[in-house]
Motif scaffolding. Structure first.
Motif, PDB file in Angstrom:
ATOM      1  N   ILE A   1       0.843  -1.190   0.000  1.00 27.06           N
ATOM      2  CA  ILE A   1       0.000   0.000   0.000  1.00 27.06           C
ATOM      3  C   ILE A   1       0.882   1.244   0.000  1.00 27.06           C
ATOM      4  CG2 ILE A   1      -1.776   1.298   1.252  1.00 27.06           C
ATOM      5  CD1 ILE A   1      -2.673  -1.382   2.480  1.00 27.06           C
ATOM      6  N   PRO A   2       0.920   2.018  -1.090  1.00 33.23           N
ATOM      7  CA  PRO A   2       1.708   3.251  -1.109  1.00 33.23           C
ATOM      8  C   PRO A   2       1.101   4.311  -0.195  1.00 33.23           C
ATOM      9  CG  PRO A   2       0.444   3.036  -3.130  1.00 33.23           C
ATOM     10  CD  PRO A   2       0.256   1.751  -2.374  1.00 33.23           C
ATOM     11  N   VAL A   3       1.952   5.210   0.292  1.00 29.18           N
ATOM     12  CA  VAL A   3       1.529   6.247   1.234  1.00 29.18           C
ATOM     13  C   VAL A   3       1.877   7.616   0.651  1.00 29.18           C
ATOM     14  CG1 VAL A   3       1.772   7.149   3.577  1.00 29.18           C
ATOM     15  CG2 VAL A   3       1.961   4.679   3.166  1.00 29.18           C
ATOM     16  N   LEU A   4       0.921   8.517   0.690  1.00 27.21           N
ATOM     17  CA  LEU A   4       1.128   9.887   0.226  1.00 27.21           C
ATOM     18  C   LEU A   4       0.881  10.825   1.405  1.00 27.21           C
ATOM     19  CD1 LEU A   4      -0.865   8.293  -2.134  1.00 27.21           C
ATOM     20  CD2 LEU A   4       0.309  10.068  -3.446  1.00 27.21           C
ATOM     21  N   VAL A   5       1.839  11.718   1.694  1.00 26.30           N
ATOM     22  CA  VAL A   5       1.796  12.547   2.891  1.00 26.30           C
ATOM     23  C   VAL A   5       2.160  13.986   2.551  1.00 26.30           C
ATOM     24  CG1 VAL A   5       2.597  12.800   5.281  1.00 26.30           C
ATOM     25  CG2 VAL A   5       2.622  10.542   4.207  1.00 26.30           C
TER      26      VAL A   5
ATOM     27  N   TYR B   1       5.170  21.978  -3.931  1.00 27.07           N
ATOM     28  CA  TYR B   1       4.119  21.141  -4.510  1.00 27.07           C
ATOM     29  C   TYR B   1       4.751  19.885  -5.118  1.00 27.07           C
ATOM     30  CZ  TYR B   1       1.238  19.561  -8.481  1.00 27.07           C
ATOM     31  OH  TYR B   1       0.558  18.811  -9.406  1.00 27.07           O
ATOM     32  N   ARG B   2       4.023  18.764  -5.042  1.00 31.40           N
ATOM     33  CA  ARG B   2       4.505  17.537  -5.655  1.00 31.40           C
ATOM     34  C   ARG B   2       3.354  16.847  -6.380  1.00 31.40           C
ATOM     35  NH1 ARG B   2       7.999  12.595  -2.812  1.00 31.40           N
ATOM     36  NH2 ARG B   2       8.308  11.412  -4.744  1.00 31.40           N
ATOM     37  N   ARG B   3       3.650  16.378  -7.567  1.00 28.51           N
ATOM     38  CA  ARG B   3       2.682  15.645  -8.376  1.00 28.51           C
ATOM     39  C   ARG B   3       3.064  14.177  -8.378  1.00 28.51           C
ATOM     40  NH1 ARG B   3      -0.341  16.621 -13.515  1.00 28.51           N
ATOM     41  NH2 ARG B   3      -0.257  14.691 -14.745  1.00 28.51           N
TER      42      ARG B   3
ATOM     43  N   ASP C   1      -4.118   5.560 -13.138  1.00 25.48           N
ATOM     44  CA  ASP C   1      -4.752   6.663 -13.853  1.00 25.48           C
ATOM     45  C   ASP C   1      -5.151   7.800 -12.917  1.00 25.48           C
ATOM     46  OD1 ASP C   1      -6.812   5.501 -12.478  1.00 25.48           O
ATOM     47  OD2 ASP C   1      -8.177   5.335 -14.184  1.00 25.48           O
ATOM     48  N   THR C   2      -4.647   7.778 -11.669  1.00 22.87           N
ATOM     49  CA  THR C   2      -4.965   8.824 -10.695  1.00 22.87           C
ATOM     50  C   THR C   2      -3.738   9.688 -10.442  1.00 22.87           C
ATOM     51  OG1 THR C   2      -6.610   7.417  -9.600  1.00 22.87           O
ATOM     52  CG2 THR C   2      -5.777   9.299  -8.355  1.00 22.87           C
ATOM     53  N   VAL C   3      -3.939  11.000 -10.464  1.00 20.45           N
ATOM     54  CA  VAL C   3      -2.866  11.939 -10.155  1.00 20.45           C
ATOM     55  C   VAL C   3      -3.175  12.602  -8.814  1.00 20.45           C
ATOM     56  CG1 VAL C   3      -1.670  14.052 -10.827  1.00 20.45           C
ATOM     57  CG2 VAL C   3      -2.312  12.373 -12.564  1.00 20.45           C
ATOM     58  N   PHE C   4      -2.217  12.508  -7.899  1.00 23.17           N
ATOM     59  CA  PHE C   4      -2.340  13.142  -6.588  1.00 23.17           C
ATOM     60  C   PHE C   4      -1.529  14.434  -6.616  1.00 23.17           C
ATOM     61  CE2 PHE C   4      -3.210   8.708  -5.898  1.00 23.17           C
ATOM     62  CZ  PHE C   4      -4.221   8.694  -4.960  1.00 23.17           C
ATOM     63  N   HIS C   5      -2.180  15.529  -6.258  1.00 25.73           N
ATOM     64  CA  HIS C   5      -1.536  16.836  -6.208  1.00 25.73           C
ATOM     65  C   HIS C   5      -1.302  17.172  -4.730  1.00 25.73           C
ATOM     66  CE1 HIS C   5      -2.524  17.366 -10.486  1.00 25.73           C
ATOM     67  NE2 HIS C   5      -3.689  16.811 -10.180  1.00 25.73           N
TER      68      HIS C   5
ATOM     69  N   GLY D   1      -7.473  11.998 -16.331  1.00 25.72           N
ATOM     70  CA  GLY D   1      -8.059  10.937 -15.507  1.00 25.72           C
ATOM     71  C   GLY D   1      -8.590  11.492 -14.201  1.00 25.72           C
ATOM     72  N   THR D   2      -8.263  10.834 -13.102  1.00 20.80           N
ATOM     73  CA  THR D   2      -8.737  11.233 -11.779  1.00 20.80           C
ATOM     74  C   THR D   2      -7.708  12.137 -11.104  1.00 20.80           C
ATOM     75  OG1 THR D   2      -9.932   9.142 -11.564  1.00 20.80           O
ATOM     76  CG2 THR D   2      -9.525  10.388  -9.541  1.00 20.80           C
ATOM     77  N   ASN D   3      -8.181  13.238 -10.504  1.00 20.14           N
ATOM     78  CA  ASN D   3      -7.309  14.193  -9.827  1.00 20.14           C
ATOM     79  C   ASN D   3      -7.702  14.309  -8.358  1.00 20.14           C
ATOM     80  OD1 ASN D   3      -5.621  15.821 -12.045  1.00 20.14           O
ATOM     81  ND2 ASN D   3      -7.656  15.364 -12.883  1.00 20.14           N
ATOM     82  N   VAL D   4      -6.708  14.140  -7.479  1.00 21.97           N
ATOM     83  CA  VAL D   4      -6.933  14.228  -6.038  1.00 21.97           C
ATOM     84  C   VAL D   4      -6.005  15.291  -5.463  1.00 21.97           C
ATOM     85  CG1 VAL D   4      -6.807  13.013  -3.827  1.00 21.97           C
ATOM     86  CG2 VAL D   4      -7.624  11.808  -5.872  1.00 21.97           C
ATOM     87  N   LEU D   5      -6.567  16.236  -4.728  1.00 21.69           N
ATOM     88  CA  LEU D   5      -5.770  17.237  -4.017  1.00 21.69           C
ATOM     89  C   LEU D   5      -5.600  16.805  -2.571  1.00 21.69           C
ATOM     90  CD1 LEU D   5      -4.410  20.040  -3.684  1.00 21.69           C
ATOM     91  CD2 LEU D   5      -6.705  20.963  -3.189  1.00 21.69           C
TER      92      LEU D   5
END
Length: 386
Positions: free
Chosen positions: A83-87, A125-127, A132-136, A159-163
């Motif tokens: 499970i990847p983690v984005l912080v 900022y990091r992309r 197919d999901t991009v986390f901003h 695709g899908t964009n998540v802030l």
């Protein structure tokens, strides 16, 4: 894609001066570590495609060693589960200058940077693309203009964009926490071009736009949060469905309200004892509050402190919320002073200033010594006047 949204875990937070007899650590701090790891295990069992943490993983910018090792333990478990983690860095754990090391650099050097851990810190900022999901990822910024610059530089995916960001939505501006680097997020940044916006900073779990949620903190961090829902959020990015996840935490609850009109000090204490006895099964390691409605200050001063301490020893903490008949303002009462516990309030104020640990310890020690000296002189004056 399905994600879990967490925020404001505040690893390293301690309170209440209770010690775990096995570890010698502050008991409140120990419980936060234990509950966090238990929450991670529960999240792993849900098998999300990613875990998003929207800031304030740590309680301070220079975390305690145990806070680091707990975070690394959690990352190891998530890594093993794939499970990847984005912080993003929150205001509590953000580096305030370019010369200050970010605590997330330690985590990245821990070997979890390659494909497992994606962090945005140091006002950058990091992309991140996962399928197919991009986390901003926009961390807590030193200045509010930093959010605008980061937002204007975003390239939206087809695709899908998540802030993922940390700050206070304009709709909640009356809920300011008055902490360092607390910034308001305007409606433009919380754009409907994002499929989902994962927010951190506000400790209650609440939806602030059709696509924007605060997951809230895992733990009740102060008594003002007693009515707030805690936990995490399970988000299905394809359907837009958002569900509450109940996660392990230290319980906080009200023992009720006692009408103190006409009661003696002994009767008030008996009322508190009855309230405690009615919740005895829930008291272990719990944070509790009882409201004393309409009590007189002379009655408050006469409460049996030994009996109150015995009650406190049955829980992690017990707070008396006082609505004094001769003072309509709402105050808190603890065993060191009638009315406000100025020492505890001072310590909480110092913690919000995010000083270096050594400086924080010095300021707390010196300040509390002065306060206790003033309080003692004040009490001597009261006794002389009597």
């Amino acid at each position: 894609m399905k994600i879990v949204h967490l925020a404001d875990t505040h690893l390293g937070l301690s309170a209440f001066n209770r010690v775990d007899p096995e570890t010698g650590m502050n008991l409140r701090e120990q419980l936060i570590y234990d509950n966090f790891l238990a929450a991670v295990d529960r999240i792993i069992a849900l098998r999300p495609d990613a875990l998003v943490h929207a800031g304030d993983l740590f309680h301070q910018v220079k975390p305690k060693t145990r806070a680091y090792t707990t975070a690394l333990d959690a990352l190891s478990r998530l890594h093993d589960a794939g499970i990847p983690v984005l912080v993003v860095a929150g205001n509590h754990s953000m580096a305030k200058t370019r010369y200050t090391a970010s605590p997330f650099e330690v985590l990245e050097r821990g070997g979890y940077a390659a494909g497992d851990l994606y962090v945005a810190h140091h006002n950058r900022y990091r992309r991140v693309e996962l399928g197919d999901t991009v986390f901003h990822l926009i961390p807590n910024m030193l200045e509010v203009e930093g959010y605008r610059r980061a937002f204007e530089g975003i390239e939206f995916s087809s695709g899908t964009n998540v802030l993922v960001t940390h700050g206070l939505a304009s709709i909640l501006k009356d809920k300011r926490l008055h902490t360092v680097a607390e910034h308001e997020l305007d409606a433009t940044i919380l754009s409907d071009r994002f499929d989902y916006i994962a927010l951190g900073h506000f400790h209650g779990q609440v939806q602030v736009a059709d696509n924007a949620w605060y997951s809230g903190s895992l733990e009740h961090c102060n008594y003002g949060e007693i009515a707030e829902e805690k936990g995490g959020l399970a988000v299905d990015l394809a359907s837009g469905e958002v569900e509450h996840i109940d996660l392990p935490r230290t319980p906080m609850f009200s023992l009720g309200r006692i009408n103190c009109d006409g009661l003696s000090a002994r009767e008030v204490v008996d009322g508190i004892l009855d309230a405690v006895d009615n919740h005895e099964k829930k008291l272990h390691h719990a944070i509790c509050q009882v409201t004393l409605d309409g009590i007189r200050r002379d009655t408050l001063r006469a409460l049996d402190q030994k009996a109150l301490q015995d009650i406190r020893n049955r829980a992690l903490d017990l707070k008396l919320q006082v609505l004094a008949v001769d003072d309509p303002s709402r105050i808190f009462y603890e065993d060191s002073l009638v009315g406000i516990d100025y020492v505890a309030e001072f310590e909480r104020f110092v913690e919000k200033e995010h000083l270096a640990p050594a400086d924080e310890e010095f300021v707390k020690k010196t300040g509390t010594e002065v306060l206790r000296s003033v309080i003692a002189c004040h009490k001597e004056g009261e006794r002389a006047a009597e």
